[in-house]
Design a protein around this motif. Structure first.
Motif, PDB file in Angstrom:
ATOM      1  N   GLY A   1       0.821  -1.211   0.000  1.00 23.73           N
ATOM      2  CA  GLY A   1       0.000   0.000   0.000  1.00 23.73           C
ATOM      3  C   GLY A   1       0.852   1.257   0.000  1.00 23.73           C
ATOM      4  N   LYS A   2       1.892   1.272   0.840  1.00 22.14           N
ATOM      5  CA  LYS A   2       2.782   2.432   0.894  1.00 22.14           C
ATOM      6  C   LYS A   2       3.527   2.607  -0.422  1.00 22.14           C
ATOM      7  CE  LYS A   2       3.568   2.428   5.909  1.00 22.14           C
ATOM      8  NZ  LYS A   2       4.572   2.268   6.995  1.00 22.14           N
ATOM      9  N   MET A   3       3.945   1.489  -1.028  1.00 24.67           N
ATOM     10  CA  MET A   3       4.640   1.567  -2.308  1.00 24.67           C
ATOM     11  C   MET A   3       3.769   2.231  -3.363  1.00 24.67           C
ATOM     12  SD  MET A   3       5.651  -1.496  -4.964  1.00 24.67           S
ATOM     13  CE  MET A   3       3.905  -1.844  -5.182  1.00 24.67           C
ATOM     14  N   MET A   4       2.525   1.767  -3.506  1.00 20.97           N
ATOM     15  CA  MET A   4       1.669   2.299  -4.553  1.00 20.97           C
ATOM     16  C   MET A   4       1.233   3.732  -4.268  1.00 20.97           C
ATOM     17  SD  MET A   4       1.557   0.257  -7.027  1.00 20.97           S
ATOM     18  CE  MET A   4       0.187   0.948  -7.964  1.00 20.97           C
ATOM     19  N   ALA A   5       0.988   4.060  -3.010  1.00 21.63           N
ATOM     20  CA  ALA A   5       0.616   5.436  -2.668  1.00 21.63           C
ATOM     21  C   ALA A   5       1.754   6.396  -2.979  1.00 21.63           C
ATOM     22  CB  ALA A   5       0.228   5.521  -1.193  1.00 21.63           C
ATOM     23  N   THR A   6       2.973   5.979  -2.659  1.00 22.59           N
ATOM     24  CA  THR A   6       4.150   6.822  -2.934  1.00 22.59           C
ATOM     25  C   THR A   6       4.375   6.967  -4.428  1.00 22.59           C
ATOM     26  OG1 THR A   6       5.173   6.055  -0.873  1.00 22.59           O
ATOM     27  CG2 THR A   6       6.608   7.117  -2.476  1.00 22.59           C
ATOM     28  N   LEU A   7       4.211   5.882  -5.166  1.00 22.17           N
ATOM     29  CA  LEU A   7       4.406   5.917  -6.615  1.00 22.17           C
ATOM     30  C   LEU A   7       3.343   6.792  -7.280  1.00 22.17           C
ATOM     31  CD1 LEU A   7       6.021   4.943  -9.024  1.00 22.17           C
ATOM     32  CD2 LEU A   7       4.720   2.797  -8.980  1.00 22.17           C
ATOM     33  N   LEU A   8       2.104   6.663  -6.867  1.00 22.95           N
ATOM     34  CA  LEU A   8       1.034   7.510  -7.398  1.00 22.95           C
ATOM     35  C   LEU A   8       1.322   8.987  -7.152  1.00 22.95           C
ATOM     36  CD1 LEU A   8      -2.080   5.394  -6.389  1.00 22.95           C
ATOM     37  CD2 LEU A   8      -1.612   6.195  -8.708  1.00 22.95           C
ATOM     38  N   GLN A   9       1.752   9.291  -5.934  1.00 24.28           N
ATOM     39  CA  GLN A   9       2.062  10.680  -5.590  1.00 24.28           C
ATOM     40  C   GLN A   9       3.205  11.216  -6.441  1.00 24.28           C
ATOM     41  OE1 GLN A   9       3.880  11.462  -1.696  1.00 24.28           O
ATOM     42  NE2 GLN A   9       2.417  13.120  -1.410  1.00 24.28           N
ATOM     43  N   LYS A  10       4.229  10.405  -6.630  1.00 24.78           N
ATOM     44  CA  LYS A  10       5.394  10.827  -7.409  1.00 24.78           C
ATOM     45  C   LYS A  10       5.014  11.105  -8.859  1.00 24.78           C
ATOM     46  CE  LYS A  10      10.272   9.498  -7.991  1.00 24.78           C
ATOM     47  NZ  LYS A  10      10.857  10.440  -7.030  1.00 24.78           N
ATOM     48  N   VAL A  11       4.177  10.253  -9.417  1.00 25.23           N
ATOM     49  CA  VAL A  11       3.741  10.409 -10.800  1.00 25.23           C
ATOM     50  C   VAL A  11       2.889  11.667 -10.969  1.00 25.23           C
ATOM     51  CG1 VAL A  11       2.235   9.395 -12.560  1.00 25.23           C
ATOM     52  CG2 VAL A  11       3.935   7.979 -11.410  1.00 25.23           C
ATOM     53  N   GLN A  12       1.996  11.904 -10.019  1.00 27.75           N
ATOM     54  CA  GLN A  12       1.128  13.081 -10.117  1.00 27.75           C
ATOM     55  C   GLN A  12       1.920  14.375  -9.939  1.00 27.75           C
ATOM     56  OE1 GLN A  12      -1.691  11.581  -7.197  1.00 27.75           O
ATOM     57  NE2 GLN A  12      -3.259  11.356  -8.769  1.00 27.75           N
ATOM     58  N   ILE A  13       2.913  14.371  -9.069  1.00 22.61           N
ATOM     59  CA  ILE A  13       3.786  15.537  -8.910  1.00 22.61           C
ATOM     60  C   ILE A  13       4.529  15.831 -10.214  1.00 22.61           C
ATOM     61  CG2 ILE A  13       5.902  16.356  -7.770  1.00 22.61           C
ATOM     62  CD1 ILE A  13       4.895  14.987  -5.217  1.00 22.61           C
ATOM     63  N   ALA A  14       4.843  14.770 -10.968  1.00 25.27           N
ATOM     64  CA  ALA A  14       5.535  14.933 -12.251  1.00 25.27           C
ATOM     65  C   ALA A  14       4.633  15.519 -13.328  1.00 25.27           C
ATOM     66  CB  ALA A  14       6.098  13.591 -12.708  1.00 25.27           C
ATOM     67  N   GLY A  15       3.333  15.636 -13.031  1.00 26.26           N
ATOM     68  CA  GLY A  15       2.412  16.246 -13.987  1.00 26.26           C
ATOM     69  C   GLY A  15       1.586  15.274 -14.795  1.00 26.26           C
ATOM     70  N   VAL A  16       1.584  14.000 -14.407  1.00 24.32           N
ATOM     71  CA  VAL A  16       0.783  12.997 -15.099  1.00 24.32           C
ATOM     72  C   VAL A  16      -0.644  13.031 -14.557  1.00 24.32           C
ATOM     73  CG1 VAL A  16       0.497  10.526 -15.553  1.00 24.32           C
ATOM     74  CG2 VAL A  16       2.790  11.531 -15.484  1.00 24.32           C
ATOM     75  N   ARG A  17      -1.626  12.995 -15.471  1.00 24.54           N
ATOM     76  CA  ARG A  17      -3.036  12.951 -15.057  1.00 24.54           C
ATOM     77  C   ARG A  17      -3.524  11.507 -15.048  1.00 24.54           C
ATOM     78  NH1 ARG A  17      -2.960  17.746 -18.296  1.00 24.54           N
ATOM     79  NH2 ARG A  17      -3.649  19.581 -17.112  1.00 24.54           N
ATOM     80  N   ILE A  18      -4.344  11.178 -14.062  1.00 22.26           N
ATOM     81  CA  ILE A  18      -4.905   9.832 -13.945  1.00 22.26           C
ATOM     82  C   ILE A  18      -6.426   9.940 -13.853  1.00 22.26           C
ATOM     83  CG2 ILE A  18      -4.968   7.698 -12.608  1.00 22.26           C
ATOM     84  CD1 ILE A  18      -2.218   8.426 -11.488  1.00 22.26           C
ATOM     85  N   LEU A  19      -7.128   9.210 -14.720  1.00 19.74           N
ATOM     86  CA  LEU A  19      -8.586   9.136 -14.677  1.00 19.74           C
ATOM     87  C   LEU A  19      -8.985   7.732 -14.241  1.00 19.74           C
ATOM     88  CD1 LEU A  19      -9.600  11.013 -17.960  1.00 19.74           C
ATOM     89  CD2 LEU A  19      -9.487  11.906 -15.625  1.00 19.74           C
ATOM     90  N   ASN A  20      -9.608   7.632 -13.071  1.00 17.52           N
ATOM     91  CA  ASN A  20     -10.058   6.345 -12.543  1.00 17.52           C
ATOM     92  C   ASN A  20     -11.488   6.051 -12.979  1.00 17.52           C
ATOM     93  OD1 ASN A  20      -7.911   7.385 -10.402  1.00 17.52           O
ATOM     94  ND2 ASN A  20      -7.994   5.167 -10.250  1.00 17.52           N
ATOM     95  N   ASN A  21     -11.904   4.809 -12.760  1.00 24.78           N
ATOM     96  CA  ASN A  21     -13.240   4.361 -13.188  1.00 24.78           C
ATOM     97  C   ASN A  21     -13.456   4.620 -14.676  1.00 24.78           C
ATOM     98  OD1 ASN A  21     -14.374   3.164 -10.919  1.00 24.78           O
ATOM     99  ND2 ASN A  21     -14.972   5.134 -10.042  1.00 24.78           N
ATOM    100  N   CYS A  22     -12.432   4.349 -15.457  1.00 25.28           N
ATOM    101  CA  CYS A  22     -12.481   4.667 -16.887  1.00 25.28           C
ATOM    102  C   CYS A  22     -12.032   3.442 -17.685  1.00 25.28           C
ATOM    103  CB  CYS A  22     -11.585   5.876 -17.179  1.00 25.28           C
ATOM    104  SG  CYS A  22     -11.769   6.509 -18.846  1.00 25.28           S
ATOM    105  N   LEU A  23     -12.984   2.636 -18.105  1.00 23.74           N
ATOM    106  CA  LEU A  23     -12.706   1.398 -18.826  1.00 23.74           C
ATOM    107  C   LEU A  23     -12.570   1.670 -20.318  1.00 23.74           C
ATOM    108  CD1 LEU A  23     -12.553  -1.752 -18.936  1.00 23.74           C
ATOM    109  CD2 LEU A  23     -15.040  -1.729 -19.191  1.00 23.74           C
ATOM    110  N   VAL A  24     -11.478   1.209 -20.911  1.00 26.51           N
ATOM    111  CA  VAL A  24     -11.289   1.317 -22.349  1.00 26.51           C
ATOM    112  C   VAL A  24     -12.026   0.166 -23.026  1.00 26.51           C
ATOM    113  CG1 VAL A  24      -9.615   1.240 -24.234  1.00 26.51           C
ATOM    114  CG2 VAL A  24      -9.071   2.496 -22.132  1.00 26.51           C
ATOM    115  N   ASN A  25     -12.986   0.507 -23.870  1.00 24.77           N
ATOM    116  CA  ASN A  25     -13.761  -0.513 -24.575  1.00 24.77           C
ATOM    117  C   ASN A  25     -13.088  -0.950 -25.878  1.00 24.77           C
ATOM    118  OD1 ASN A  25     -15.867  -0.689 -22.706  1.00 24.77           O
ATOM    119  ND2 ASN A  25     -16.919   1.073 -23.587  1.00 24.77           N
ATOM    120  N   SER A  26     -12.520   0.027 -26.606  1.00 32.03           N
ATOM    121  CA  SER A  26     -11.895  -0.298 -27.890  1.00 32.03           C
ATOM    122  C   SER A  26     -10.992   0.847 -28.323  1.00 32.03           C
ATOM    123  CB  SER A  26     -12.963  -0.538 -28.961  1.00 32.03           C
ATOM    124  OG  SER A  26     -13.741   0.631 -29.170  1.00 32.03           O
ATOM    125  N   TYR A  27     -10.228   0.599 -29.366  1.00 32.08           N
ATOM    126  CA  TYR A  27      -9.382   1.638 -29.951  1.00 32.08           C
ATOM    127  C   TYR A  27      -9.170   1.319 -31.416  1.00 32.08           C
ATOM    128  CZ  TYR A  27      -5.788  -1.915 -29.260  1.00 32.08           C
ATOM    129  OH  TYR A  27      -5.087  -3.094 -29.286  1.00 32.08           O
TER     130      TYR A  27
END
Length: 371
Positions: free
Chosen positions: A175-201
């Motif tokens: 849990g600590k690993m993923m929370a820290t990694l998420l925080q680091k990525v968001q600080i870097a300016g990456v956007r994350i959209l949850n509850n967002c299922l990709v149906n096709s491309y």
């Protein structure tokens, strides 16, 4: 869903890189893309509230393979392939520690142990016989013997007097690993959209059009990192593999410390917060556990409880606090798939149950594969 002008402008316009999956691989890929291209617009789509699959559901083993697992691997891979696999796992763990820091992930180098039941003479004798060979195989990389033998000291019941020990292994707080990694990525300016299922491309010459449950948009590059769920989006040789887990309530004066493997690694347990976390049993029903459905089965959960009662905690009164499952991605070979699939389509999947060990490295390799 009708999106506002602001939502379209801020989240879904001029997207350079879209990553599907916010697990260890996806987040590390995003992090290294931002290091390579600081001004790039990187978007991650995650179908769950939290990272689905195994990244927030694994047992937190900082390991690269028990003695019996490596012996099994040598029956299906060349010695050079096995050595490369172990090097990648160990280097991946070092990258994880370097990226996030030992304190942030609560890394403890207490060693890895492999237990053998009193009835398992064949596997025990096989490991005794092959330990020297395995140590010689790994010596060029580790510069010392990896495996040795320790006494059981009557901690566990119905277990051989000798226990295999690997002093290079440890454990983390997932849990600590993923929370820290998420925080680091968001600080870097990456956007994350949850509850967002990709149906096709669909791929064009210079872009990929993505259709989700809620909206459609275009991205310059699409990167699939959904591991056990990847076959739903790409035509690669990947099978889902469910792993069931349980954890006890806190136990007073718990003396067990470290990560432990049993029955060729098909069962595994560790200490965490004065509790025992125990998982495995997939080999009891390989076909049934080849699923992308989360859940637990009576057969496997009963076997896990039996192991607690008869082997791990034979003299303790304990209660089960939680049960859960995670979905891994496996294949005939243990080598992960990191490749370009189309003009603007890439994947980093099939981690073979070693996501903690190699996820950081696979994410980095994937980021450096993409232009």
């Amino acid at each position: 869903m009708n999106l506002s002008y602001w939502e379209i402008k801020s989240w879904l316009t001029n997207v350079d890189y879209t990553i599907v999956g916010s697990g260890i691989v996806g987040l590390n890929c995003a992090l290294h893309l931002k290091l390579r291209y600081p001004k790039a617009n990187v978007l991650i789509l995650e179908k769950g509230i939290l990272p689905q699959g195994a990244s927030t559901k694994n047992a937190g083993f900082a390991c690269f393979g028990s003695l019996s697992e490596i012996i099994d691997d040598l029956e299906n891979h060349t010695e050079d392939e096995v050595l490369r696999l172990i090097e990648k796992r160990y280097n991946g763990l070092e990258l994880l520690r370097e990226t996030l820091g030992d304190k942030a992930i609560d890394y403890k180098k207490w060693g890895g142990f492999e237990l053998f039941t009193e009835q398992d003479d064949d596997l025990y004798d096989k490991c005794l016989k092959h330990q020297e060979k395995i140590n010689k195989l790994l010596h060029p990389f580790f510069k010392t013997d990896v495996f040795s033998w320790q006494s059981n000291n009557c901690v566990f019941n119905n277990i051989k007097s000798k226990i295999s020990f690997n002093r290079f292994e440890g454990q983390i707080d997932t849990g600590k690993m993923m929370a820290t990694l998420l925080q680091k990525v968001q600080i870097a300016g990456v956007r994350i959209l949850n509850n967002c299922l990709v149906n096709s491309y669909s791929e064009d010459l210079d872009s990929v059009k993505i259709k989700t449950e809620h909206f459609e948009y275009s991205t310059s590059k699409l990167i699939i990192t959904t591991n056990g769920f990847a076959s739903e989006l790409i035509g690669q040789s990947i099978k889902p593999a469910r792993a069931q887990v349980l954890i006890t309530k806190p136990i007073d004066e718990l003396h067990i410390k470290g990560t432990f493997h049993l029955d060729r690694g098909y069962y595994y347990f560790r200490n965490i917060d004065n509790r025992i976390l125990l998982g495995g049993g997939r080999h009891l029903d390989f076909k049934g556990e080849e699923t992308t459905e989360f859940g637990e089965t009576q057969m496997i959960q009963s076997k896990l409880e039996e192991l607690l009662q008869t082997i791990i905690l034979p003299n303790e009164i304990f209660e089960i606090d939680h049960r859960w499952s995670g979905i891994m991605g496996i294949g005939e070979q243990k080598k992960a798939i990191v490749k370009q699939l189309g003009n603007n389509l890439y994947c980093g999947v099939r981690l073979g149950g070693m996501g903690v060990a190699i996820g950081s490295l696979i994410g980095k390799e994937l980021a450096h594969l993409i232009e």
